[in-house]
Write a protein that holds these residues in place. Structure first.
Motif, mmCIF file in Angstrom:
data_model
loop_
_atom_site.group_PDB
_atom_site.id
_atom_site.type_symbol
_atom_site.label_atom_id
_atom_site.label_comp_id
_atom_site.label_asym_id
_atom_site.label_seq_id
_atom_site.Cartn_x
_atom_site.Cartn_y
_atom_site.Cartn_z
ATOM 1 N N THR A 191 -36.464 -36.463 57.520
ATOM 2 C CA THR A 191 -35.488 -36.805 58.551
ATOM 3 C C THR A 191 -35.638 -35.820 59.699
ATOM 4 O O THR A 191 -35.484 -34.601 59.508
ATOM 5 N N ASP A 192 -35.972 -36.312 60.879
ATOM 6 C CA ASP A 192 -36.094 -35.446 62.051
ATOM 7 C C ASP A 192 -34.711 -35.070 62.567
ATOM 8 O O ASP A 192 -33.856 -35.933 62.774
ATOM 9 N N LEU A 193 -34.495 -33.761 62.774
ATOM 10 C CA LEU A 193 -33.241 -33.268 63.334
ATOM 11 C C LEU A 193 -33.535 -32.550 64.641
ATOM 12 O O LEU A 193 -34.473 -31.755 64.727
ATOM 13 N N LYS A 194 -32.730 -32.828 65.656
ATOM 14 C CA LYS A 194 -32.917 -32.219 66.959
ATOM 15 C C LYS A 194 -31.699 -31.395 67.338
ATOM 16 O O LYS A 194 -30.574 -31.753 67.029
ATOM 17 N N ASP A 195 -31.968 -30.270 68.016
ATOM 18 C CA ASP A 195 -30.906 -29.381 68.524
ATOM 19 C C ASP A 195 -29.978 -28.928 67.408
ATOM 20 O O ASP A 195 -28.756 -29.139 67.452
ATOM 21 N N VAL A 196 -30.568 -28.319 66.384
ATOM 22 C CA VAL A 196 -29.787 -27.772 65.279
ATOM 23 C C VAL A 196 -30.069 -26.276 65.165
ATOM 24 O O VAL A 196 -31.042 -25.761 65.717
ATOM 25 N N ILE A 197 -29.197 -25.584 64.428
ATOM 26 C CA ILE A 197 -29.373 -24.152 64.185
ATOM 27 C C ILE A 197 -30.097 -23.957 62.867
ATOM 28 O O ILE A 197 -29.706 -24.511 61.833
ATOM 29 N N ILE A 198 -31.163 -23.166 62.920
ATOM 30 C CA ILE A 198 -31.970 -22.893 61.734
ATOM 31 C C ILE A 198 -31.966 -21.398 61.466
ATOM 32 O O ILE A 198 -32.092 -20.593 62.397
ATOM 33 N N ILE A 199 -31.809 -21.028 60.181
ATOM 34 C CA ILE A 199 -31.883 -19.621 59.795
ATOM 35 C C ILE A 199 -32.793 -19.480 58.575
ATOM 36 O O ILE A 199 -32.936 -20.432 57.799
ATOM 37 N N PRO A 200 -33.404 -18.322 58.383
ATOM 38 C CA PRO A 200 -34.170 -18.100 57.155
ATOM 39 C C PRO A 200 -33.240 -18.088 55.946
ATOM 40 O O PRO A 200 -32.104 -17.608 56.023
ATOM 41 N N GLN A 201 -33.703 -18.605 54.843
ATOM 42 C CA GLN A 201 -32.869 -18.618 53.641
ATOM 43 C C GLN A 201 -32.540 -17.199 53.174
ATOM 44 O O GLN A 201 -31.439 -16.945 52.673
ATOM 45 N N ASN A 202 -33.479 -16.254 53.344
ATOM 46 C CA ASN A 202 -33.216 -14.883 52.878
ATOM 47 C C ASN A 202 -32.278 -14.108 53.803
ATOM 48 O O ASN A 202 -31.980 -12.942 53.560
ATOM 49 N N ALA A 203 -31.801 -14.761 54.872
ATOM 50 C CA ALA A 203 -30.781 -14.145 55.726
ATOM 51 C C ALA A 203 -29.383 -14.514 55.253
ATOM 52 O O ALA A 203 -28.397 -14.240 55.939
ATOM 53 N N SER A 204 -29.284 -15.122 54.068
ATOM 54 C CA SER A 204 -27.987 -15.503 53.505
ATOM 55 C C SER A 204 -27.965 -15.154 52.031
ATOM 56 O O SER A 204 -28.992 -14.796 51.440
ATOM 57 N N MET A 205 -26.778 -15.276 51.439
ATOM 58 C CA MET A 205 -26.649 -15.008 50.004
ATOM 59 C C MET A 205 -25.534 -15.854 49.426
ATOM 60 O O MET A 205 -24.637 -16.311 50.148
ATOM 61 N N GLU A 206 -25.606 -16.082 48.118
ATOM 62 C CA GLU A 206 -24.556 -16.798 47.396
ATOM 63 C C GLU A 206 -23.495 -15.812 46.948
ATOM 64 O O GLU A 206 -23.809 -14.770 46.363
ATOM 65 N N LEU A 207 -22.229 -16.129 47.225
ATOM 66 C CA LEU A 207 -21.130 -15.270 46.810
ATOM 67 C C LEU A 207 -19.944 -16.138 46.439
ATOM 68 O O LEU A 207 -19.343 -16.783 47.301
ATOM 69 N N GLN A 208 -19.638 -16.180 45.132
ATOM 70 C CA GLN A 208 -18.498 -16.959 44.632
ATOM 71 C C GLN A 208 -18.568 -18.416 45.128
ATOM 72 O O GLN A 208 -17.645 -18.929 45.755
ATOM 73 N N ASP A 209 -19.691 -19.042 44.848
ATOM 74 C CA ASP A 209 -19.918 -20.449 45.192
ATOM 75 C C ASP A 209 -19.925 -20.716 46.691
ATOM 76 O O ASP A 209 -19.793 -21.858 47.124
ATOM 77 N N LYS A 210 -20.062 -19.683 47.486
ATOM 78 C CA LYS A 210 -20.166 -19.847 48.929
ATOM 79 C C LYS A 210 -21.444 -19.185 49.417
ATOM 80 O O LYS A 210 -21.932 -18.229 48.828
ATOM 81 N N ARG A 211 -21.990 -19.739 50.497
ATOM 82 C CA ARG A 211 -23.157 -19.101 51.109
ATOM 83 C C ARG A 211 -22.682 -18.275 52.295
ATOM 84 O O ARG A 211 -21.954 -18.766 53.162
ATOM 85 N N ILE A 212 -23.096 -17.011 52.305
ATOM 86 C CA ILE A 212 -22.598 -16.043 53.277
ATOM 87 C C ILE A 212 -23.740 -15.579 54.178
ATOM 88 O O ILE A 212 -24.859 -15.343 53.723
ATOM 89 N N VAL A 213 -23.424 -15.451 55.475
ATOM 90 C CA VAL A 213 -24.348 -14.894 56.460
ATOM 91 C C VAL A 213 -23.655 -13.712 57.136
ATOM 92 O O VAL A 213 -22.446 -13.747 57.375
ATOM 93 N N LEU A 214 -24.426 -12.664 57.442
ATOM 94 C CA LEU A 214 -23.876 -11.492 58.121
ATOM 95 C C LEU A 214 -24.108 -11.627 59.626
ATOM 96 O O LEU A 214 -25.250 -11.815 60.078
ATOM 97 N N VAL A 215 -23.010 -11.538 60.388
ATOM 98 C CA VAL A 215 -23.066 -11.668 61.845
ATOM 99 C C VAL A 215 -22.640 -10.343 62.472
ATOM 100 O O VAL A 215 -21.699 -9.687 61.992
ATOM 101 N N VAL A 216 -23.306 -9.944 63.547
ATOM 102 C CA VAL A 216 -22.997 -8.689 64.247
ATOM 103 C C VAL A 216 -22.065 -8.994 65.424
ATOM 104 O O VAL A 216 -22.349 -9.886 66.242
ATOM 105 N N ASP A 217 -20.945 -8.233 65.511
ATOM 106 C CA ASP A 217 -20.002 -8.457 66.606
ATOM 107 C C ASP A 217 -20.368 -7.606 67.816
ATOM 108 O O ASP A 217 -21.419 -6.939 67.841
#
Length: 369
Positions: free
Chosen positions: A280-306
Motif C-alpha cells: 500500500t503506497d502512503l504519501k506524506d506520512v511520518i516515518i521513524i526507525p523502529q529502534n527509536a521507540s520501545m514497548e512499555l506496558q503495552d504502549k509504544r513510546i518515543v522520546l521527544v526533545v523539548d
C-alpha cells in the motif's frame, strides 16, 4: 583521648569533602550528546501479509451420470489432461444388450409404419392405425436413444483442460450419480486463484489508500501482489487482486478477497497454501526507525526533545513498514518534533541532553548519499 578525637574529626572532614566534590562534579557534568532527528513528511510503502488458499480457475468434481462398475481408469493422479479426454469407463454389458433389444424394436416399429403408409394412401385403412404406428416408432426411438446416451455417459470425459486430482475409486468399484465422493477432480491451473480474508479495518486501509474514484477502479489500480509459498520461497510472478466480496461475513466480520496469479509452469496446485503480500503506497506520512521507540506496558513510546533540550516520553500509534526497520506513525507525533534516535530505554524522562541533529532523509534512506 584528644588524639583519637582529632583523627575521627579529620576522617569525617575528608569524607564530607569527598562527597561534596562528587556532588559538585555531578551537578557540573555537561549534558550527554545524543542523535536527534526533526520529523518531516515522507512517502513509503506498507506491506500487509495474509495466509491464502490456492485454487485453480476451474476446479471441477468428476461424477458418474449413470450407475455401474468402474471397468477402466485411463488416467493417473496428477496427470495433465485435455478437454474431452476419457478419464473412466463404466461397465456397459447390460446396457449394450438393452440397446440391441431397443434397436430391434425401433426397426420393427419402422417396418410397421412403412407397411401401413401405402394402405392409408389407398384408403384401405384409416389414418388412426398409421398414427398409432408412428407413435410406437417415436417411443421406440426415444427408448433406444436413452440407452445409447446411457452407454455414452459410461465413458466419463474431462470437461476442461487441467490436472487430475486424487482418484479414490479403484477398478470394480460401484458408482452412481448419488455416490457422495467424486471420482476425481480436474483443476484448470493455467492460472491460480489465491483466496484470503481481511477484516473491516484492513479492507478500509487498503481501499482508502488506493488510487481511483469508484471501488472497482481502486481495485483495478491496486499494485501487483507477491506470493510466498509454503516453503517460504517467493513465487516468481506477481499477481493481481481482482475482487473483494460485496458483504462482510456476519460471523467473522471479514471480507473475502481473490487474487489471480499466472501459472504457465504448473508449479502452483489447487489446494495449496501460502502467504500473500499486499503493498500500500502512503504519501506524506511520518516515518521513524523502529529502534527509536520501545514497548512499555503495552504502549509504544518515543522520546521527544523539548525547547529546553529535555527528554519527554510520548506514546505513539504506529504501523510497521516492510523490512522490519521503520514505523509509520499514525498518532502521537507531528512534523517538526525532534525525536531521539539512540539511548531509548536508557535516558529517563526530564533528562537534559545535547541534541546532535541528523538529516531526516539520511535516517529514513540510509543508503542515500
Amino acid at each position: 583521648m584528644k588524639k583519637e578525637s582529632f583523627i575521627l574529626l579529620s576522617l569525617l572532614t575528608l569524607t564530607l569533602f569527598s562527597c561534596n566534590k562528587k556532588e559538585t562534579e555531578k551537578k557540573e557534568m555537561p549534558p550527554m550528546p545524543y542523535k536527534v532527528v526533526e520529523l518531516q513528511k515522507a512517502n513509503t510503502t506498507l506491506t500487509a501479509e495474509y495466509p491464502v488458499t490456492l485454487e485453480g480457475i476451474t476446479d471441477i468434481e468428476i461424477r458418474a451420470k449413470v450407475d455401474g462398475y468402474i471397468e477402466k481408469i485411463y488416467v493417473d493422479e496428477g496427470q495433465e489432461v485435455k478437454k474431452g479426454q476419457p478419464l473412466f469407463k463404466l461397465e456397459t454389458q447390460t446396457a449394450t444388450q438393452d440397446a440391441a433389444a431397443a434397436k430391434a424394436r425401433v426397426d420393427a416399429a419402422q417396418v410397421e409404419v412403412n407397411r401401413l403408409k401405402p394402405l392409408v394412401e389407398r384408403n384401405i385403412i384409416s389414418d388412426v392405425q398409421l398414427e398409432t404406428a408412428k407413435a410406437n416408432l417415436a417411443s421406440a426411438k426415444s427408448t433406444y436413444q436413452s440407452i445409447v446416451e446411457r452407454i455414452n455417459y459410461a465413458t466419463i470425459k474431462s470437461p476442461v483442460n487441467g490436472i487430475v486430482g486424487t482418484i479414490p475409486m479403484r477398478l470394480g468399484s460401484y458408482v452412481s450419480s448419488q455416490t457422495a465422493e467424486p471420482l476425481t477432480r480436474v483443476s484448470d491451473i493455467s492460472s491460480v486463484y489465491a483466496y484470503f480474508s481481511v477484516n473491516e479495518k484492513q479492507q478500509l486501509d487498503i481501499m482508502m489508500n488506493a488510487e481511483g474514484q469508484s471501488f472497482q477502479e481502486k481495485v483495478n489500480k491496486m499494485l501487483p501482489v507477491k506470493l510466498f509459498l509454503s516453503n517460504g520461497m517467493a513465487y516468481e510472478q506477481s499477481g493481481k487482486i481482482e475482487t473483494f466480496s460485496g458483504q462482510a461475513n456476519v460471523q467473522t466480520g471479514s471480507f473475502n478477497v481473490r487474487a489471480k496469479f499466472p501459472n504457465a509452469n504448473k508449479l502452483l496446485r489447487s489446494g495449496g497454501s501460502g502467504t500473500i503480500q499486499i503493498p500500500t503506497d502512503l504519501k506524506d506520512v511520518i516515518i521513524i526507525p523502529q529502534n527509536a521507540s520501545m514497548e512499555l506496558q503495552d504502549k509504544r513510546i518515543v522520546l521527544v526533545v523539548d525547547n529546553e533540550s529535555k527528554v519527554k516520553a510520548v506514546p505513539v500509534e504506529v504501523r510497521a513498514v516492510s523490512g522490519g526497520k521503520f514505523f509509520v506513525v499514525d498518532k502521537g507525533l507531528n512534523v517538526g518534533d525532534k525525536v531521539v534516535l539512540e539511548g531509548v530505554g536508557i535516558i529517563t524522562e526530564g533528562t537534559a541532553i545535547k541534541p546532535e541533529l541528523v538529516e531526516y532523509n539520511e535516517v529514513i534512506n540510509p543508503t542515500t548519499k
